[in-house]
Design a protein around this motif. Sequence first.
Motif, mmCIF file in Angstrom:
data_model
loop_
_atom_site.group_PDB
_atom_site.id
_atom_site.type_symbol
_atom_site.label_atom_id
_atom_site.label_comp_id
_atom_site.label_asym_id
_atom_site.label_seq_id
_atom_site.Cartn_x
_atom_site.Cartn_y
_atom_site.Cartn_z
ATOM 1 N N VAL A 156 38.570 51.060 40.013
ATOM 2 C CA VAL A 156 38.023 51.818 41.140
ATOM 3 C C VAL A 156 36.777 51.149 41.717
ATOM 4 C CG1 VAL A 156 36.959 54.025 41.786
ATOM 5 C CG2 VAL A 156 39.020 54.008 40.366
ATOM 6 N N PHE A 157 35.847 50.765 40.840
ATOM 7 C CA PHE A 157 34.550 50.273 41.334
ATOM 8 C C PHE A 157 34.510 48.765 41.575
ATOM 9 C CE2 PHE A 157 33.383 54.237 39.092
ATOM 10 C CZ PHE A 157 32.939 54.938 40.197
ATOM 11 N N PHE A 158 35.190 47.976 40.758
ATOM 12 C CA PHE A 158 35.146 46.521 40.931
ATOM 13 C C PHE A 158 36.256 46.019 41.842
ATOM 14 C CE2 PHE A 158 36.015 42.115 39.666
ATOM 15 C CZ PHE A 158 34.761 41.555 39.846
ATOM 16 N N LEU A 159 37.467 46.505 41.605
ATOM 17 C CA LEU A 159 38.597 46.048 42.412
ATOM 18 C C LEU A 159 38.835 46.906 43.655
ATOM 19 C CD1 LEU A 159 41.167 45.097 39.635
ATOM 20 C CD2 LEU A 159 39.690 43.575 40.963
ATOM 21 N N LYS A 160 38.078 48.000 43.789
ATOM 22 C CA LYS A 160 38.163 48.884 44.964
ATOM 23 C C LYS A 160 39.550 49.506 45.123
ATOM 24 C CE LYS A 160 33.968 47.598 46.111
ATOM 25 N NZ LYS A 160 32.908 48.186 45.370
ATOM 26 N N GLU A 161 40.207 49.788 44.003
ATOM 27 C CA GLU A 161 41.498 50.463 44.013
ATOM 28 C C GLU A 161 41.248 51.967 44.150
ATOM 29 O OE1 GLU A 161 44.781 49.220 43.425
ATOM 30 O OE2 GLU A 161 43.963 47.214 43.712
ATOM 31 N N PRO A 162 42.178 52.692 44.746
ATOM 32 C CA PRO A 162 41.983 54.146 44.844
ATOM 33 C C PRO A 162 42.147 54.810 43.473
ATOM 34 C CG PRO A 162 44.133 53.524 45.711
ATOM 35 C CD PRO A 162 43.404 52.243 45.404
ATOM 36 N N LEU A 163 41.389 55.862 43.258
ATOM 37 C CA LEU A 163 41.529 56.660 42.038
ATOM 38 C C LEU A 163 42.789 57.499 42.189
ATOM 39 C CD1 LEU A 163 40.311 57.519 39.333
ATOM 40 C CD2 LEU A 163 39.034 59.267 40.559
ATOM 41 N N TYR B 12 41.829 40.768 34.882
ATOM 42 C CA TYR B 12 41.889 41.236 36.260
ATOM 43 C C TYR B 12 40.719 40.814 37.143
ATOM 44 C CZ TYR B 12 45.309 44.253 34.032
ATOM 45 O OH TYR B 12 46.365 44.716 33.303
ATOM 46 N N GLY B 13 39.619 40.365 36.568
ATOM 47 C CA GLY B 13 38.437 40.014 37.348
ATOM 48 C C GLY B 13 38.689 38.911 38.352
ATOM 49 N N HIS B 14 39.568 37.989 38.010
ATOM 50 C CA HIS B 14 39.863 36.867 38.915
ATOM 51 C C HIS B 14 40.547 37.322 40.194
ATOM 52 C CE1 HIS B 14 44.165 36.845 37.936
ATOM 53 N NE2 HIS B 14 43.765 37.192 36.721
ATOM 54 N N LEU B 15 41.139 38.511 40.180
ATOM 55 C CA LEU B 15 41.806 39.009 41.392
ATOM 56 C C LEU B 15 40.820 39.223 42.528
ATOM 57 C CD1 LEU B 15 44.287 41.576 39.816
ATOM 58 C CD2 LEU B 15 44.772 39.244 40.614
ATOM 59 N N ARG B 16 39.563 39.454 42.157
ATOM 60 C CA ARG B 16 38.539 39.624 43.188
ATOM 61 C C ARG B 16 37.587 38.432 43.221
ATOM 62 N NH1 ARG B 16 33.830 44.041 43.677
ATOM 63 N NH2 ARG B 16 32.985 43.274 45.622
ATOM 64 N N SER B 17 37.053 38.062 42.058
ATOM 65 C CA SER B 17 35.992 37.051 42.043
ATOM 66 C C SER B 17 36.520 35.629 42.241
ATOM 67 C CB SER B 17 35.191 37.142 40.744
ATOM 68 O OG SER B 17 36.035 36.925 39.629
ATOM 69 N N LEU B 18 37.755 35.374 41.884
ATOM 70 C CA LEU B 18 38.335 34.035 42.072
ATOM 71 C C LEU B 18 39.609 34.101 42.911
ATOM 72 C CD1 LEU B 18 37.914 32.703 38.413
ATOM 73 C CD2 LEU B 18 36.563 32.055 40.403
ATOM 74 N N ALA B 19 39.650 35.028 43.842
ATOM 75 C CA ALA B 19 40.868 35.284 44.615
ATOM 76 C C ALA B 19 41.358 34.069 45.382
ATOM 77 C CB ALA B 19 40.649 36.451 45.566
ATOM 78 N N THR B 20 40.444 33.210 45.831
ATOM 79 C CA THR B 20 40.869 32.047 46.620
ATOM 80 C C THR B 20 40.949 30.772 45.781
ATOM 81 O OG1 THR B 20 38.588 31.628 47.287
ATOM 82 C CG2 THR B 20 39.917 33.035 48.741
ATOM 83 N N ALA B 21 40.562 30.852 44.519
ATOM 84 C CA ALA B 21 40.623 29.671 43.642
ATOM 85 C C ALA B 21 42.072 29.413 43.225
ATOM 86 C CB ALA B 21 39.763 29.899 42.398
ATOM 87 N N PRO B 22 42.405 28.185 42.881
ATOM 88 C CA PRO B 22 43.756 27.910 42.373
ATOM 89 C C PRO B 22 44.009 28.716 41.098
ATOM 90 C CG PRO B 22 42.565 25.870 42.820
ATOM 91 C CD PRO B 22 41.582 26.987 42.961
ATOM 92 N N TRP B 23 45.281 29.019 40.846
ATOM 93 C CA TRP B 23 45.628 29.851 39.687
ATOM 94 C C TRP B 23 45.143 29.232 38.389
ATOM 95 C CZ3 TRP B 23 48.333 28.267 35.526
ATOM 96 C CH2 TRP B 23 49.113 27.125 35.649
ATOM 97 N N TYR B 24 45.203 27.905 38.276
ATOM 98 C CA TYR B 24 44.800 27.264 37.018
ATOM 99 C C TYR B 24 43.292 27.378 36.792
ATOM 100 C CZ TYR B 24 44.387 23.467 40.427
ATOM 101 O OH TYR B 24 44.096 22.729 41.550
ATOM 102 N N THR B 25 42.502 27.410 37.852
ATOM 103 C CA THR B 25 41.063 27.643 37.706
ATOM 104 C C THR B 25 40.835 29.054 37.181
ATOM 105 O OG1 THR B 25 40.545 26.112 39.499
ATOM 106 C CG2 THR B 25 38.850 27.735 38.915
ATOM 107 N N ALA B 26 41.520 30.016 37.775
ATOM 108 C CA ALA B 26 41.411 31.404 37.314
ATOM 109 C C ALA B 26 41.858 31.523 35.858
ATOM 110 C CB ALA B 26 42.229 32.323 38.201
ATOM 111 N N ALA B 27 42.915 30.790 35.497
ATOM 112 C CA ALA B 27 43.415 30.852 34.116
ATOM 113 C C ALA B 27 42.384 30.300 33.131
ATOM 114 C CB ALA B 27 44.729 30.079 34.001
ATOM 115 N N PHE B 28 41.759 29.183 33.457
ATOM 116 C CA PHE B 28 40.756 28.615 32.545
ATOM 117 C C PHE B 28 39.505 29.480 32.446
ATOM 118 C CE2 PHE B 28 43.154 24.597 32.968
ATOM 119 C CZ PHE B 28 43.299 24.324 31.610
ATOM 120 N N VAL B 29 39.065 30.033 33.555
ATOM 121 C CA VAL B 29 37.912 30.937 33.516
ATOM 122 C C VAL B 29 38.266 32.177 32.694
ATOM 123 C CG1 VAL B 29 36.436 32.446 34.910
ATOM 124 C CG2 VAL B 29 36.885 30.100 35.658
ATOM 125 N N SER B 30 39.449 32.725 32.922
ATOM 126 C CA SER B 30 39.895 33.895 32.168
ATOM 127 C C SER B 30 39.999 33.586 30.678
ATOM 128 C CB SER B 30 41.250 34.384 32.689
ATOM 129 O OG SER B 30 41.121 34.868 33.997
#
Length: 123
Positions: free
Chosen positions: A94-101, A30-48
């Motif tokens: 809650v804290f990293f992705l800023k989703e509501p509790l 899930y980290g790529h949803l915030r930290s790599l949000a604008t990167a291409p999906w394949y970049t997020a996949a390789f980092v993940s």
Amino acid sequence: MSALSSFLPLPLQTVLLLAASNVFMTFAWYGHLRSLATAPWYTAAFVSWGIALAEYLLQVPANRIGHQQAGFSVGQLKIMQEVITLLVFVPFAVFFLKEPLKLDYLWAALCMVGAVYFIFRNG
């Protein structure tokens, strides 16, 4: 792991390794949803994938120690992992992705308490 085994009980080693592995896997999933949000999906996949490798380097010894040395069944290890997943995921969301509790996290946790009871009871 020999340094850990000299002063930590095997069940605690299992839990701590599973918790650490889950932190890595939560970031991998899930980290790529915030930290790599604008990167291409394949970049997020390789980092993940790279982050997930670190998770496996902790998870495999955790399950081996837990099953072969601490005497946990595979079912107990799985339920333990799921409880740890919820304990790691909720603060992450809650804290990293800023989703509501949400109250639904409490209901999910109560379901996990039931799962823990049934998998660890003698019977």
